[in-house]
Design an enzyme around this catalytic site. Structure first.
Site, PDB file in Angstrom:
ATOM      1  N   LEU A 115       0.820  -1.211   0.000  1.00  0.00           N
ATOM      2  CA  LEU A 115       0.000   0.000   0.000  1.00  0.00           C
ATOM      3  C   LEU A 115       0.861   1.272   0.000  1.00  0.00           C
ATOM      4  CD1 LEU A 115      -3.085   0.776   0.544  1.00  0.00           C
ATOM      5  CD2 LEU A 115      -2.389   1.031   2.922  1.00  0.00           C
ATOM      6  N   HIS A 116       0.540   2.239  -0.850  1.00  0.00           N
ATOM      7  CA  HIS A 116       1.288   3.494  -0.819  1.00  0.00           C
ATOM      8  C   HIS A 116       0.485   4.648  -1.403  1.00  0.00           C
ATOM      9  CE1 HIS A 116       2.210   1.478  -4.644  1.00  0.00           C
ATOM     10  NE2 HIS A 116       2.326   2.688  -5.178  1.00  0.00           N
ATOM     11  N   PHE A 117       0.623   5.797  -0.776  1.00  0.00           N
ATOM     12  CA  PHE A 117       0.047   7.037  -1.284  1.00  0.00           C
ATOM     13  C   PHE A 117       1.023   7.678  -2.247  1.00  0.00           C
ATOM     14  CE2 PHE A 117      -2.704   6.969   2.432  1.00  0.00           C
ATOM     15  CZ  PHE A 117      -3.844   7.606   1.991  1.00  0.00           C
TER      16      PHE A 117
END
Ligand SMILES: [Zn+2]
Length: 161
Positions: A115-117
């Site tokens: 998961l990454h923004f």
């Protein structure tokens, strides 16, 4: 729809996919892209950016879904996003930001297992300015220069859960 011309991404498309996860790699190596490693979050430079200053904020835990974070981890993650925006504002004075999550390959996630923004600083007229970066050899210099400008600010971040 505007198409962003990002020729250096060819390098990404052509390069062999690494076995490991780039975030977990950046965490263990603390390499030249790793800007910040906190208790539960980290910030890395996107090695294949759409634009200079493109950052990735992720939990340290190798997870792929938001519901795998508890409330406090969620808070720290967003806090890290906010701090990163603050630093980019200070150092690169952009006119705005695109911030988002791509969940799943269909949504354009390059590394869907961690998961990454994305934080993408934007400047007025930058879609035209992107052609300035058309020479693929220029990009690594941009990245390391930007890294050196951002790193001292990230070194000062203190986040507590
Ligand atoms: Zn990972």
């Amino acid at each position: 729809m505007k198409t962003m011309w990002a020729p250096w991404r060819i390098e990404y498309i052509k390069s062999e996919k690494a076995d490991g996860c780039v975030f977990c790699q950046a965490l263990s190596d603390r390499n030249e892209l790793t800007l910040y490693v906190g208790e539960s979050t980290m910030v890395v430079m996107n090695k294949y950016p759409y634009i200079n200053g493109h950052l990735l904020v992720s939990p340290i835990k190798h997870i792929s879904r938001l519901d795998q974070l508890n409330q406090s981890e969620m808070g720290i993650l967003l806090h890290t996003v906010e701090k990163s925006v603050e630093i980019l504002k200070q150092v690169m004075t952009p006119d705005g930001f695109n911030i988002g999550l791509n969940l799943g390959k269909v949504a354009g996630a390059g590394i869907e297992e961690h998961l990454h923004f994305h934080i993408v600083p934007r400047w007025f007229g930058d879609t035209n300015a992107l052609t300035v970066f058309a020479d693929v050899r220029v990009i690594p210099e941009h990245i390391s220069e930007t890294y050196n400008n951002l790193k001292p600010c990230f070194d000062k971040i203190v986040l507590t859960g």
